[in-house]
Design a protein around this motif. Structure first.
Motif, PDB file in Angstrom:
ATOM      1  N   TYR A  23       3.254  -1.818  -7.610  1.00 17.63           N
ATOM      2  CA  TYR A  23       3.144  -2.904  -6.624  1.00 17.63           C
ATOM      3  C   TYR A  23       4.443  -3.703  -6.677  1.00 17.63           C
ATOM      4  N   PRO A  60      -5.007   2.983  -2.623  1.00 13.13           N
ATOM      5  CA  PRO A  60      -4.899   2.405  -1.276  1.00 13.13           C
ATOM      6  C   PRO A  60      -5.736   3.133  -0.229  1.00 13.13           C
ATOM      7  N   TYR A 118       0.836  -1.201   0.000  1.00 12.33           N
ATOM      8  CA  TYR A 118       0.000   0.000   0.000  1.00 12.33           C
ATOM      9  C   TYR A 118       0.875   1.256   0.000  1.00 12.33           C
TER      10      TYR A 118
END
Length: 246
Positions: free
Chosen positions: A59, A118, A50
């Motif tokens: 990511y 997020p 996150y």
């Protein structure tokens, strides 16, 4: 193409044991112990992911591979055990994909995630969490005047109880019931994957039942919306897109 990035596949055994489902809880104890540790690590590294998405829009590949592995392992255990009872083949102890195992899970990695996701994914996921909880969570049924015994009977637990009794006395697992269990499991896994930011595609509000995912192309009236180019949000149901973060 109406292909959701989280692909959940299964292949039910042609013959299932009449009685094995009664003791699978015991046979799965080693898996449950390991998965407890894996899911603890899953929560920690997902929080790290996150933070990475907020600052970089990306990511971390290592975390993505680990999280997908945990979901994959959990799906195999649940398919063998008390989410589907779809196979009598004992699940392997691995995060990797096992090509010949009856339960498989694949997730297409996102190229780039919006940095704000997020902060809002958990809120967007609330409707799915409520629906999945209603389908998978136990509902307590009280008998008598309300002070007597209570039995937890949710949709999944009740469905699998019926399936188990059917196996015990007839050796058959009702196909429609099996398809329903797969649809609920698929919805649950899609929701978890979205919450973990393993995909920015908002999960569809539908039960895709049966062993295989729906094929490419339109699926019902809502399919038109699946082909629109929209930002990643609950309204975005199209293919993966790259979003330039502000």
């Amino acid at each position: 193409m109406n292909r959701f990035p989280v692909q959940v596949h299964a292949a039910r055994d042609s013959h299932l044991s009449r009685w094995l489902w009664l003791v699978k809880w015991f046979l799965l104890i080693p898996h449950y112990v390991i998965l407890l540790g894996l899911w603890t690590a899953f929560a920690v590294v997902t929080l790290m992911a996150y933070v990475s998405v907020v600052f970089t829009g990306r990511y971390p590949p290592a975390i993505f591979a680990f999280d997908v592995g945990v979901l994959r392992w959990s799906w195999r255990v649940n398919y063998y055990g008390y989410q589907a009872l779809g196979t009598d083949r004992y699940p392997p102890f691995t995060l990797a994909d096992v090509a010949d195992y009856p339960a498989r899970l694949q997730i297409d990695p996102p190229t780039r995630l919006p940095r704000w996701l997020p902060l809002a994914a958990w809120l967007f996921a609330v409707p799915h969490l409520l629906l999945v909880a209603a389908l998978t969570g136990p509902t307590t049924w009280k008998f008598g005047d309300g002070t007597g015994s209570a039995a937890p009977l949710g949709a999944v637990s009740l469905g699998l109880l019926i399936a188990g009794i059917s196996l015990l006395f007839t050796g058959r697992y009702p196909r429609g019931l099996y398809d329903l269990m797969l649809g609920i499991a698929r919805w649950s896994l899609r929701t978890i994957a979205y919450l973990a930011l393993l995909t920015d595609r908002y999960p569809p509000f539908r039960l895709d039942q049966g062993d295989d995912e729906p094929g490419p192309g339109p699926v019902g009236p809502a399919a038109d919306a699946d082909h629109r180019s929209l930002p990643s949000s609950p309204l975005h149901t199209g293919g993966p897109v790259e979003v330039v973060s502000p």
